[in-house]
Design a protein around this motif. Structure first.
Motif, short mmCIF file in Angstrom:
data_model
loop_
_atom_site.label_atom_id
_atom_site.label_comp_id
_atom_site.label_asym_id
_atom_site.label_seq_id
_atom_site.Cartn_x
_atom_site.Cartn_y
_atom_site.Cartn_z
N ALA A 234 52.10 8.31 58.76
CA ALA A 234 51.83 9.62 59.39
C ALA A 234 53.03 10.06 60.22
CB ALA A 234 50.59 9.50 60.27
N LYS A 235 53.65 9.07 60.92
CA LYS A 235 54.79 9.39 61.78
C LYS A 235 55.99 9.82 60.92
CE LYS A 235 56.81 7.94 66.03
NZ LYS A 235 56.76 6.98 67.11
N LYS A 236 56.17 9.11 59.80
CA LYS A 236 57.26 9.47 58.90
C LYS A 236 57.08 10.90 58.37
CE LYS A 236 58.55 4.97 57.04
NZ LYS A 236 58.31 4.07 55.91
N ALA A 237 55.84 11.20 57.99
CA ALA A 237 55.54 12.55 57.46
C ALA A 237 55.81 13.59 58.54
CB ALA A 237 54.10 12.61 56.98
N ALA A 238 55.41 13.28 59.78
CA ALA A 238 55.63 14.23 60.89
C ALA A 238 57.12 14.42 61.12
CB ALA A 238 54.95 13.70 62.14
N ASN A 239 57.88 13.30 61.05
CA ASN A 239 59.33 13.40 61.24
C ASN A 239 59.96 14.28 60.17
OD1 ASN A 239 59.50 11.87 63.50
ND2 ASN A 239 59.95 9.95 62.44
N ARG A 240 59.48 14.11 58.92
CA ARG A 240 60.03 14.91 57.82
C ARG A 240 59.71 16.40 58.03
NH1 ARG A 240 58.40 10.61 54.15
NH2 ARG A 240 60.25 9.36 53.79
N ARG A 241 58.49 16.66 58.46
CA ARG A 241 58.08 18.06 58.70
C ARG A 241 58.95 18.67 59.81
NH1 ARG A 241 52.94 16.24 58.35
NH2 ARG A 241 52.67 16.25 60.61
N ASN A 242 59.11 17.88 60.89
CA ASN A 242 59.89 18.40 62.02
C ASN A 242 61.36 18.62 61.64
OD1 ASN A 242 57.72 18.47 63.70
ND2 ASN A 242 58.05 16.39 64.49
#
Lengths: 146, 212
Positions: free
Chosen positions: A5-13
Protein backbone atom coordinates in the motif's frame (compact mmCIF):
# COMPACT_ATOMS: atom_id res chain seq x y z
CA UNK A 1 10.49 -3.15 3.90
CA UNK A 2 7.65 -0.93 2.61
CA UNK A 3 4.20 -2.39 2.39
CA UNK A 4 2.44 -2.76 -0.96
CA UNK A 5 0.00 0.00 0.00
CA UNK A 6 2.87 2.35 0.88
CA UNK A 7 4.63 1.61 -2.39
CA UNK A 8 1.43 2.32 -4.32
CA UNK A 9 0.97 5.58 -2.41
CA UNK A 10 4.57 6.57 -3.16
CA UNK A 11 4.04 5.87 -6.86
CA UNK A 12 0.83 7.93 -6.88
CA UNK A 13 2.52 10.81 -5.08
CA UNK A 14 5.53 10.69 -7.40
CA UNK A 15 3.20 11.17 -10.36
CA UNK A 16 2.02 14.42 -8.80
CA UNK A 17 5.49 15.94 -8.31
CA UNK A 18 7.38 15.68 -11.55
CA UNK A 19 8.90 19.15 -11.47
CA UNK A 20 8.04 22.18 -13.53
CA UNK A 21 6.30 21.59 -16.87
CA UNK A 22 6.12 25.04 -18.44
CA UNK A 23 9.12 26.65 -20.15
CA UNK A 24 9.05 29.51 -17.65
CA UNK A 25 8.99 27.08 -14.72
CA UNK A 26 11.82 25.05 -16.17
CA UNK A 27 13.84 28.21 -16.75
CA UNK A 28 13.23 29.30 -13.16
CA UNK A 29 14.40 26.04 -11.59
CA UNK A 30 17.23 25.42 -14.03
CA UNK A 31 19.95 26.66 -11.71
CA UNK A 32 18.45 25.46 -8.40
CA UNK A 33 21.23 22.96 -7.83
CA UNK A 34 24.01 25.32 -8.91
CA UNK A 35 26.14 26.41 -5.95
CA UNK A 36 29.21 28.16 -7.30
CA UNK A 37 29.87 26.42 -10.64
CA UNK A 38 33.57 25.93 -9.86
CA UNK A 39 33.52 22.25 -10.81
CA UNK A 40 32.87 23.32 -14.41
CA UNK A 41 36.17 24.17 -16.17
CA UNK A 42 36.56 27.76 -17.32
CA UNK A 43 36.63 26.57 -20.94
CA UNK A 44 32.98 25.53 -20.65
CA UNK A 45 31.90 28.77 -19.01
CA UNK A 46 30.92 31.30 -21.72
CA UNK A 47 31.41 34.17 -19.26
CA UNK A 48 35.08 33.17 -18.75
CA UNK A 49 35.90 32.62 -22.45
CA UNK A 50 37.05 36.22 -23.06
CA UNK A 51 39.30 36.18 -20.04
CA UNK A 52 40.87 32.88 -21.15
CA UNK A 53 41.55 34.37 -24.58
CA UNK A 54 43.08 37.49 -23.02
CA UNK A 55 45.46 35.46 -20.85
CA UNK A 56 46.35 33.20 -23.77
CA UNK A 57 47.47 36.28 -25.69
CA UNK A 58 49.58 37.27 -22.70
CA UNK A 59 51.16 33.82 -22.59
CA UNK A 60 51.94 33.96 -26.30
CA UNK A 61 55.08 36.02 -25.63
CA UNK A 62 56.61 33.05 -23.80
CA UNK A 63 55.88 30.40 -26.38
CA UNK A 64 58.04 29.07 -29.20
CA UNK A 65 55.32 29.00 -31.83
CA UNK A 66 55.50 25.22 -31.95
CA UNK A 67 53.12 23.00 -30.01
CA UNK A 68 52.48 25.67 -27.40
CA UNK A 69 48.84 26.32 -28.19
CA UNK A 70 47.37 23.60 -25.99
CA UNK A 71 49.70 24.27 -23.08
CA UNK A 72 49.06 28.03 -23.23
CA UNK A 73 45.30 27.63 -23.43
CA UNK A 74 45.24 25.08 -20.61
CA UNK A 75 47.47 27.27 -18.42
CA UNK A 76 45.23 30.26 -19.17
CA UNK A 77 42.14 28.21 -18.27
CA UNK A 78 43.73 27.16 -14.98
CA UNK A 79 44.56 30.80 -14.21
CA UNK A 80 40.95 31.81 -14.91
CA UNK A 81 39.78 28.98 -12.64
CA UNK A 82 41.99 30.37 -9.86
CA UNK A 83 40.48 33.82 -10.39
CA UNK A 84 36.97 32.37 -10.35
CA UNK A 85 37.59 30.76 -6.97
CA UNK A 86 38.88 34.03 -5.52
CA UNK A 87 35.91 35.92 -6.98
CA UNK A 88 33.52 33.29 -5.63
CA UNK A 89 34.94 33.68 -2.11
CA UNK A 90 34.37 37.45 -2.19
CA UNK A 91 30.88 37.03 -3.69
CA UNK A 92 29.81 34.53 -1.01
CA UNK A 93 30.86 36.88 1.79
CA UNK A 94 29.32 39.95 0.12
CA UNK A 95 26.01 38.16 -0.38
CA UNK A 96 25.89 36.91 3.21
CA UNK A 97 26.88 40.35 4.52
CA UNK A 98 24.02 41.99 2.65
CA UNK A 99 21.60 39.39 4.02
CA UNK A 100 22.76 39.50 7.65
CA UNK A 101 24.22 42.95 8.25
CA UNK A 102 22.06 45.84 9.31
CA UNK A 103 22.68 49.22 7.65
CA UNK A 104 23.70 50.86 10.96
CA UNK A 105 26.73 48.53 11.22
CA UNK A 106 30.05 49.65 9.68
CA UNK A 107 30.86 47.89 6.38
CA UNK A 108 33.77 45.95 7.89
CA UNK A 109 31.50 44.53 10.60
CA UNK A 110 28.83 43.66 8.04
CA UNK A 111 31.50 41.78 6.09
CA UNK A 112 32.70 40.09 9.29
CA UNK A 113 29.16 38.91 10.05
CA UNK A 114 28.78 37.57 6.53
CA UNK A 115 32.22 35.96 6.72
CA UNK A 116 31.49 34.31 10.09
CA UNK A 117 28.34 32.72 8.69
CA UNK A 118 30.17 31.34 5.64
CA UNK A 119 33.53 30.08 6.91
CA UNK A 120 32.59 26.47 6.24
CA UNK A 121 31.67 27.16 2.59
CA UNK A 122 34.81 29.28 2.15
CA UNK A 123 37.04 26.55 3.56
CA UNK A 124 35.46 24.11 1.10
CA UNK A 125 36.56 26.28 -1.83
CA UNK A 126 40.24 25.90 -0.91
CA UNK A 127 40.56 22.61 -2.79
CA UNK A 128 39.38 24.18 -6.07
CA UNK A 129 42.09 26.81 -5.80
CA UNK A 130 44.76 24.24 -4.91
CA UNK A 131 43.76 22.06 -7.86
CA UNK A 132 43.84 24.96 -10.34
CA UNK A 133 47.21 26.21 -9.03
CA UNK A 134 48.65 22.75 -9.48
CA UNK A 135 47.25 22.44 -13.03
CA UNK A 136 48.61 25.84 -14.04
CA UNK A 137 52.06 24.89 -12.71
CA UNK A 138 52.02 21.66 -14.73
CA UNK A 139 51.03 23.32 -18.01
CA UNK A 140 53.48 26.19 -17.66
CA UNK A 141 56.33 23.78 -16.91
CA UNK A 142 55.85 21.78 -20.10
CA UNK A 143 55.10 24.75 -22.34
CA UNK A 144 57.88 25.17 -24.97
CA UNK A 145 59.82 28.42 -24.42
CA UNK A 146 61.25 31.01 -26.72
CA UNK B 1 62.19 48.11 -15.29
CA UNK B 2 59.11 46.82 -17.04
CA UNK B 3 58.84 47.17 -20.81
CA UNK B 4 55.69 48.55 -22.40
CA UNK B 5 54.55 45.15 -23.62
CA UNK B 6 55.13 43.57 -20.25
CA UNK B 7 53.27 46.35 -18.48
CA UNK B 8 50.26 45.62 -20.67
CA UNK B 9 50.66 41.90 -20.07
CA UNK B 10 50.97 42.46 -16.36
CA UNK B 11 47.90 44.65 -16.24
CA UNK B 12 46.02 41.85 -18.05
CA UNK B 13 47.13 39.33 -15.44
CA UNK B 14 46.27 41.65 -12.56
CA UNK B 15 42.78 42.54 -13.83
CA UNK B 16 39.65 41.63 -11.86
CA UNK B 17 40.79 41.65 -8.23
CA UNK B 18 38.46 39.93 -5.75
CA UNK B 19 37.35 42.73 -3.44
CA UNK B 20 35.01 42.16 -0.48
CA UNK B 21 32.57 44.53 1.17
CA UNK B 22 34.44 47.10 3.27
CA UNK B 23 37.70 46.67 1.33
CA UNK B 24 39.18 49.51 -0.70
CA UNK B 25 40.35 48.69 -4.27
CA UNK B 26 42.92 51.51 -3.92
CA UNK B 27 44.55 49.60 -1.02
CA UNK B 28 44.76 46.52 -3.24
CA UNK B 29 46.41 48.55 -5.99
CA UNK B 30 48.89 50.08 -3.54
CA UNK B 31 49.79 46.63 -2.31
CA UNK B 32 50.10 45.37 -5.90
CA UNK B 33 52.62 48.13 -6.67
CA UNK B 34 54.66 47.18 -3.59
CA UNK B 35 54.68 43.48 -4.50
CA UNK B 36 55.59 44.19 -8.14
CA UNK B 37 58.40 46.52 -7.08
CA UNK B 38 59.74 43.82 -4.79
CA UNK B 39 59.49 40.92 -7.22
CA UNK B 40 60.55 42.84 -10.35
CA UNK B 41 59.04 40.23 -12.67
CA UNK B 42 60.20 39.98 -16.26
CA UNK B 43 57.78 37.64 -17.97
CA UNK B 44 54.18 36.57 -17.78
CA UNK B 45 54.82 33.45 -15.70
CA UNK B 46 56.47 35.62 -13.08
CA UNK B 47 53.42 37.90 -13.33
CA UNK B 48 51.19 34.92 -12.48
CA UNK B 49 53.33 34.09 -9.47
CA UNK B 50 53.43 37.76 -8.41
CA UNK B 51 49.65 37.76 -8.52
CA UNK B 52 49.53 34.62 -6.37
CA UNK B 53 51.82 36.27 -3.83
CA UNK B 54 49.74 39.45 -3.85
CA UNK B 55 46.42 37.62 -3.51
CA UNK B 56 47.76 35.45 -0.68
CA UNK B 57 49.07 38.53 1.13
CA UNK B 58 45.75 40.30 0.61
CA UNK B 59 43.86 37.27 1.91
CA UNK B 60 46.14 37.03 4.94
CA UNK B 61 45.46 40.67 5.82
CA UNK B 62 41.76 40.14 5.23
CA UNK B 63 41.58 37.02 7.40
CA UNK B 64 43.62 38.56 10.20
CA UNK B 65 41.25 41.54 10.15
CA UNK B 66 38.23 39.25 10.15
CA UNK B 67 39.17 37.64 13.46
CA UNK B 68 38.66 40.75 15.64
CA UNK B 69 35.94 41.93 13.22
CA UNK B 70 33.87 38.83 13.91
CA UNK B 71 34.29 39.39 17.63
CA UNK B 72 33.21 43.04 17.39
CA UNK B 73 30.21 42.15 15.27
CA UNK B 74 29.16 39.40 17.68
CA UNK B 75 29.31 41.56 20.82
CA UNK B 76 25.89 43.18 20.58
CA UNK B 77 24.29 39.86 19.70
CA UNK B 78 26.06 38.24 22.63
CA UNK B 79 24.86 40.97 24.99
CA UNK B 80 21.30 40.56 23.74
CA UNK B 81 21.48 36.77 24.08
CA UNK B 82 22.81 37.08 27.64
CA UNK B 83 20.02 39.47 28.55
CA UNK B 84 17.41 37.21 27.03
CA UNK B 85 18.71 34.36 29.23
CA UNK B 86 18.10 36.41 32.36
CA UNK B 87 14.36 36.89 32.45
CA UNK B 88 14.50 39.88 34.82
CA UNK B 89 16.78 41.83 32.46
CA UNK B 90 15.47 43.98 29.64
CA UNK B 91 16.82 43.41 26.11
CA UNK B 92 19.47 45.88 24.98
CA UNK B 93 17.90 49.17 23.96
CA UNK B 94 18.59 50.20 20.40
CA UNK B 95 20.08 53.56 21.33
CA UNK B 96 22.70 51.77 23.46
CA UNK B 97 24.00 49.65 20.63
CA UNK B 98 26.05 52.39 19.01
CA UNK B 99 27.77 53.65 22.23
CA UNK B 100 28.33 50.07 23.31
CA UNK B 101 30.19 49.31 20.08
CA UNK B 102 32.14 52.56 20.24
CA UNK B 103 33.28 51.95 23.82
CA UNK B 104 34.08 48.36 22.97
CA UNK B 105 36.29 49.19 19.98
CA UNK B 106 38.09 51.78 22.13
CA UNK B 107 38.49 49.34 25.03
CA UNK B 108 39.87 46.62 22.76
CA UNK B 109 42.34 49.15 21.38
CA UNK B 110 43.61 49.70 24.94
CA UNK B 111 41.82 52.95 25.79
CA UNK B 112 41.29 52.95 29.58
CA UNK B 113 38.64 55.71 29.53
CA UNK B 114 36.53 53.87 26.96
CA UNK B 115 36.88 50.67 28.94
CA UNK B 116 35.66 52.38 32.11
CA UNK B 117 32.64 53.77 30.29
CA UNK B 118 31.94 50.36 28.79
CA UNK B 119 32.13 48.74 32.24
CA UNK B 120 29.67 51.34 33.58
CA UNK B 121 27.27 50.74 30.69
CA UNK B 122 27.42 46.99 31.13
CA UNK B 123 27.11 47.10 34.92
CA UNK B 124 23.66 48.66 34.48
CA UNK B 125 22.71 45.32 32.95
CA UNK B 126 24.60 43.25 35.56
CA UNK B 127 27.24 42.34 32.99
CA UNK B 128 31.01 42.76 32.83
CA UNK B 129 33.54 43.36 30.05
CA UNK B 130 35.15 39.93 30.47
CA UNK B 131 31.77 38.20 30.44
CA UNK B 132 30.69 39.91 27.22
CA UNK B 133 34.00 39.24 25.43
CA UNK B 134 33.84 35.61 26.55
CA UNK B 135 30.28 35.23 25.26
CA UNK B 136 31.17 36.83 21.92
CA UNK B 137 34.22 34.61 21.58
CA UNK B 138 32.12 31.55 22.34
CA UNK B 139 29.58 32.60 19.70
CA UNK B 140 32.33 32.88 17.06
CA UNK B 141 34.47 29.94 18.13
CA UNK B 142 33.79 27.78 15.09
CA UNK B 143 34.37 30.58 12.55
CA UNK B 144 37.57 31.56 14.44
CA UNK B 145 38.92 28.01 14.09
CA UNK B 146 37.95 27.90 10.39
CA UNK B 147 39.63 31.28 9.88
CA UNK B 148 42.84 30.00 11.47
CA UNK B 149 42.81 27.10 9.03
CA UNK B 150 42.28 29.47 6.12
CA UNK B 151 45.18 31.62 7.35
CA UNK B 152 47.35 28.49 7.33
CA UNK B 153 46.26 27.69 3.77
CA UNK B 154 46.97 31.26 2.59
CA UNK B 155 50.44 31.14 4.20
CA UNK B 156 51.12 27.83 2.40
CA UNK B 157 50.01 29.34 -0.90
CA UNK B 158 52.30 32.34 -0.43
CA UNK B 159 55.26 30.14 0.48
CA UNK B 160 54.57 27.88 -2.53
CA UNK B 161 54.42 30.89 -4.87
CA UNK B 162 57.79 32.21 -3.62
CA UNK B 163 59.32 28.73 -3.91
CA UNK B 164 57.99 28.33 -7.45
CA UNK B 165 59.26 31.78 -8.41
CA UNK B 166 62.78 31.00 -7.15
CA UNK B 167 62.83 27.61 -8.90
CA UNK B 168 61.62 29.19 -12.13
CA UNK B 169 64.30 31.89 -12.01
CA UNK B 170 67.00 29.31 -11.35
CA UNK B 171 65.84 27.25 -14.35
CA UNK B 172 65.78 30.38 -16.49
CA UNK B 173 69.31 31.36 -15.45
CA UNK B 174 70.57 27.86 -16.11
CA UNK B 175 69.02 27.87 -19.58
CA UNK B 176 70.55 31.27 -20.35
CA UNK B 177 73.98 30.04 -19.18
CA UNK B 178 73.68 26.92 -21.29
CA UNK B 179 72.67 28.93 -24.36
CA UNK B 180 75.68 31.25 -23.89
CA UNK B 181 78.05 28.31 -23.61
CA UNK B 182 76.60 26.62 -26.67
CA UNK B 183 76.63 29.77 -28.82
CA UNK B 184 78.86 29.25 -31.93
CA UNK B 185 82.13 31.24 -31.95
CA UNK B 186 82.66 33.65 -34.93
CA UNK B 187 84.18 32.09 -38.11
CA UNK B 188 87.54 33.94 -37.85
CA UNK B 189 88.20 32.50 -34.41
CA UNK B 190 87.15 28.98 -35.37
CA UNK B 191 89.98 26.43 -35.10
CA UNK B 192 89.13 24.72 -38.40
CA UNK B 193 88.06 27.82 -40.29
CA UNK B 194 84.74 26.21 -41.21
CA UNK B 195 81.30 27.47 -40.40
CA UNK B 196 80.99 27.45 -36.63
CA UNK B 197 79.05 24.56 -35.15
CA UNK B 198 78.37 23.36 -31.65
CA UNK B 199 80.94 20.58 -32.26
CA UNK B 200 83.66 23.03 -33.38
CA UNK B 201 82.76 25.26 -30.44
CA UNK B 202 83.36 22.36 -28.09
CA UNK B 203 86.58 21.40 -29.86
CA UNK B 204 87.77 24.98 -29.39
CA UNK B 205 87.45 24.51 -25.66
CA UNK B 206 84.13 26.28 -25.07
CA UNK B 207 81.25 24.61 -23.36
CA UNK B 208 81.58 21.00 -22.25
CA UNK B 209 84.77 20.14 -24.14
CA UNK B 210 85.80 17.49 -21.65
CA UNK B 211 82.62 15.56 -22.30
CA UNK B 212 82.88 15.75 -26.14
Amino acid sequence: MSSAAKKAANRRNAQKSTGPRSTVGKARTRYNALRHGLSIPAALDPAAADRVKELMLALDQLSTGYGEYDCASLAAEAQVDIERVRQAKAAIVNKAAQRLGSPDLPLTEQAALGFASQTKSLARLERYERRSLSLRKQWLEIMPRR
Amino acid sequence: MLGKHLTETCSRVFAKPAIMLGEDPADYEAMRDLVLADIDQDDVQECFLARDILDSEWELLRLRGMKPGMLHAAITRAVNAMMAEESELQPLEREWVSPLRRHLVGALAGNAHERKQLEELLSKHHLSFQLVIGAAFEATLRPQVDTDRMIGAALDRRRAAYRELNAYRERKEERARWETEMRPVPAAKSARGNAPTVASNMAAGNGHAGEA
